[in-house]
Design an enzyme around this catalytic site. Structure first.
Site, PDB file in Angstrom:
ATOM      1  N   LEU A  69      15.828  22.724  21.162  1.00 38.74           N
ATOM      2  CA  LEU A  69      15.959  24.153  20.894  1.00 38.74           C
ATOM      3  C   LEU A  69      15.900  24.549  19.431  1.00 38.74           C
ATOM      4  CD1 LEU A  69      18.779  25.045  23.472  1.00 38.74           C
ATOM      5  CD2 LEU A  69      16.289  25.108  23.772  1.00 38.74           C
TER       6      LEU A  69
ATOM      7  N   HIS B  13       7.122  24.000  27.652  1.00 37.73           N
ATOM      8  CA  HIS B  13       7.842  25.253  27.845  1.00 37.73           C
ATOM      9  C   HIS B  13       7.827  25.587  29.332  1.00 37.73           C
ATOM     10  CE1 HIS B  13       9.478  29.163  26.884  1.00 37.73           C
ATOM     11  NE2 HIS B  13       8.563  29.718  27.662  1.00 37.73           N
TER      12      HIS B  13
ATOM     13  N   GLU C 202       6.786  20.051  35.552  1.00 38.86           N
ATOM     14  CA  GLU C 202       6.919  19.464  34.213  1.00 38.86           C
ATOM     15  C   GLU C 202       6.863  17.945  34.269  1.00 38.86           C
ATOM     16  OE1 GLU C 202      10.361  20.744  32.076  1.00 38.86           O
ATOM     17  OE2 GLU C 202      10.103  22.845  32.609  1.00 38.86           O
TER      18      GLU C 202
ATOM     19  N   ASN D  81       5.290  19.991  22.751  1.00 37.33           N
ATOM     20  CA  ASN D  81       6.420  20.676  23.367  1.00 37.33           C
ATOM     21  C   ASN D  81       6.042  21.070  24.793  1.00 37.33           C
ATOM     22  OD1 ASN D  81       9.007  22.055  23.447  1.00 37.33           O
ATOM     23  ND2 ASN D  81       7.865  23.965  23.339  1.00 37.33           N
TER      24      ASN D  81
ATOM     25  N   GLY E 164      18.818  15.638  28.818  1.00 37.92           N
ATOM     26  CA  GLY E 164      17.926  14.485  28.728  1.00 37.92           C
ATOM     27  C   GLY E 164      17.101  14.227  29.978  1.00 37.92           C
TER      28      GLY E 164
ATOM     29  N   ILE F 289      11.696  23.567  13.979  1.00 41.29           N
ATOM     30  CA  ILE F 289      11.410  22.629  12.896  1.00 41.29           C
ATOM     31  C   ILE F 289      10.089  23.002  12.255  1.00 41.29           C
ATOM     32  CG2 ILE F 289      12.765  20.658  13.724  1.00 41.29           C
ATOM     33  CD1 ILE F 289      10.257  19.595  15.088  1.00 41.29           C
TER      34      ILE F 289
ATOM     35  N   ASP G 155       6.948  28.279  20.516  1.00 38.76           N
ATOM     36  CA  ASP G 155       5.993  28.387  21.631  1.00 38.76           C
ATOM     37  C   ASP G 155       4.656  28.989  21.210  1.00 38.76           C
ATOM     38  OD1 ASP G 155       8.179  27.530  23.208  1.00 38.76           O
ATOM     39  OD2 ASP G 155       8.814  29.593  23.536  1.00 38.76           O
TER      40      ASP G 155
END
Length: 217
Positions: A103, A120, A190, A118, A25, A106, A161
């Protein structure tokens, strides 16, 4: 024929995020810290964890957030699994679904096309795709001897990805860096890039043309 898509975003209210997690998290914590600092105008009405023992579950609950555990193995197929996840997202009125170290693959329904982001931990298309996640990415970066790595925020589609790239941030890699050092440097990148891309989405500044994004002034 090129088809233009402008992702929908709210106006005059905080952006409602659904945050999907599979690990500790840390990205969720970053979002909440940015919100507390007044740098990210969001609400987080829903956190979805892929397993009950995620460290992020405790963090979500400690922050007073609703957290649902939805495990892939409890469903017959990916369609049923995805339907449940997006049903929860619709229930809370999520404007944007953010994959935060999530991970499980969907399938994204039509009403959430270009509304699922997302991040990466590498510069897509390098070191990405099925099997490239978490520390495995940084181990591969060091083993290959590249001099630059970084992170990529993209709209998710139904492949790992693969969706349109929104933004990337680079970090240098020295010949003596360990995977842990690369991971720490990439995570700092990030922490800045993901909120920045969410702010662009909230401002309605991201336009998608085929598989390319255009950031509008």
């Amino acid at each position: 024929m090129n088809v233009d898509h402008t992702p929908r975003s709210p106006s005059n209210r905080p952006l409602k995020l659904a945050v999907l997690i599979s690990g500790g998290g840390t990205t969720l914590t970053n979002f909440l810290e940015k919100r507390a600092a007044g740098e990210l105008d969001i609400e987080v009405p829903l956190v979805i964890a892929s397993r009950p023992d995620c460290g992020g579950v405790a963090k979500a609950k400690a922050a007073g957030l609703r957290c649902e555990v939805v495990r892939r193995r409890d469903f017959n197929d990916i369609s049923e699994f995805s339907t449940t996840i997006f049903g929860l997202c619709r229930e809370v009125g999520a404007d944007l679904v953010t994959l935060a170290g999530y991970l499980s693959l969907i399938h994204i329904p039509e009403d959430y096309q270009h509304r699922v982001m997302n991040i990466h931990p590498a510069l897509i298309p390098a070191f990405c795709g099925h099997g490239f996640y978490g520390h495995k990415v940084h181990e591969a970066v060091v083993a290959r001897g590249v001099k630059i790595s970084g992170c990529t925020v993209h709209f998710a589609d139904n492949e790992y990805d693969h969706g349109p790239i929104i933004g990337q941030k680079t970090v240098p890699v020295s010949g003596t860096d360990t995977p842990d050092q690369v991971a720490a440097n990439v995570f700092q990148a990030e922490c800045e890039l993901y909120p920045e891309m969410i702010r662009l989405f909230a401002a309605g500044k991201i336009k998608v043309v085929e598989r390319r994004t255009i950031i509008q002034d």
